[in-house]
Design a protein around this motif. Structure first.
Motif, PDB file in Angstrom:
ATOM      1  N   GLU A  76     -42.008   4.134  37.866  1.00 19.87           N
ATOM      2  CA  GLU A  76     -41.701   3.016  38.754  1.00 19.87           C
ATOM      3  C   GLU A  76     -42.670   2.974  39.932  1.00 19.87           C
ATOM      4  OE1 GLU A  76     -39.346   0.555  38.505  1.00 19.87           O
ATOM      5  OE2 GLU A  76     -38.900   1.282  36.489  1.00 19.87           O
ATOM      6  N   LYS A  77     -42.965   4.126  40.494  1.00 25.06           N
ATOM      7  CA  LYS A  77     -43.831   4.191  41.673  1.00 25.06           C
ATOM      8  C   LYS A  77     -45.270   3.802  41.343  1.00 25.06           C
ATOM      9  CE  LYS A  77     -44.591   5.277  46.015  1.00 25.06           C
ATOM     10  NZ  LYS A  77     -43.939   4.547  47.125  1.00 25.06           N
ATOM     11  N   THR A  78     -45.758   4.199  40.175  1.00 23.58           N
ATOM     12  CA  THR A  78     -47.149   3.926  39.797  1.00 23.58           C
ATOM     13  C   THR A  78     -47.314   2.592  39.078  1.00 23.58           C
ATOM     14  OG1 THR A  78     -46.864   5.169  37.724  1.00 23.58           O
ATOM     15  CG2 THR A  78     -47.741   6.375  39.634  1.00 23.58           C
ATOM     16  N   LYS A  79     -46.196   1.937  38.749  1.00 25.19           N
ATOM     17  CA  LYS A  79     -46.212   0.620  38.088  1.00 25.19           C
ATOM     18  C   LYS A  79     -46.846   0.671  36.696  1.00 25.19           C
ATOM     19  CE  LYS A  79     -44.444  -1.025  41.850  1.00 25.19           C
ATOM     20  NZ  LYS A  79     -42.971  -1.209  41.923  1.00 25.19           N
TER      21      LYS A  79
END
Length: 208
Positions: A24-27
């Motif tokens: 989620e953080k790195t997309k």
């Protein structure tokens, strides 16, 4: 990438939470495949460390997660290899014995064995406080978060559900956990929502 990623995950699982937060953080594009590890016996689970190394090779993610620099990467790897029989094992064993086994299988807790597992876990947490976080850096490896931090924090959150506060008496661990949470929110809190809900009131929880 020609092949779409699929993440089979259960947010009750510490490594699942770490990978979910990272994706989620790195997309990185992926397909969410939610499973219930307590009921589903058909899922073949791979090693989280192997998965993160694969993702770092195949996708353009910020370098701090798994550094390209050989020395920095070696320090991240040092923790990733150490944690299997330490953070991962000690926190999980305590949680399973104190919380999971009694609820799933009706097993009674033997106080002497509970103290043994607690002592082993506390020895591990004290080592992290002293050795991994005692050098003055903001994170396990340097001044930026890496996957070592994320995986460690997700493991250390787990005993909270059994009523144990891993941060009590460990100021460096307390500050570091807050930094990991801040660096990965809102996904960190989303992933740990159930952990915070289950943890008893005696264990401090962040405000959501």
């Amino acid at each position: 990438m020609s092949k779409a990623l699929k993440l089979y995950y259960d947010l009750m699982s510490q490594p699942s939470r770490a990978l979910w937060i990272f994706l989620e953080k790195t997309k990185i594009p992926y397909e969410r495949c939610l499973v219930n590890l307590g009921k589903d016996s058909q899922i073949n689970l791979a090693e989280t460390v192997a998965i993160i190394r694969y993702l770092a090779r195949e996708y353009r993610v910020p370098d701090h997660w798994y550094p390209a620099d050989s020395r920095q990467r070696a320090r991240v790897d040092e923790y990733l290899e150490w944690q299997h029989h330490n953070t991962r094992a000690m926190c999980a064993i305590y949680f399973q014995y104190m919380w999971l086994r009694p609820r799933m299988f009706g097993k009674k807790v033997d106080p002497s064995r509970a103290e043994q597992y607690k002592a082993q876990m506390e020895s591990c947490l004290d080592f992290i406080e002293r050795e991994f976080l005692g050098g003055g850096s903001r994170f396990i490896v340097g001044e930026e978060i890496s996957f070592a931090d994320l995986l460690a924090a997700c493991e250390i959150e787990q005993p909270k559900m059994a009523g144990y506060d891993p941060c009590a008496g460990r100021p460096k661990l307390t500050e570091w956990m807050a930094r990991v949470r801040d660096a990965t929110n809102p996904y960190y809190d989303q992933a740990h929502k159930l952990v915070y809900k289950i943890a008893p009131e005696t264990v401090p929880k962040p405000k959501l």
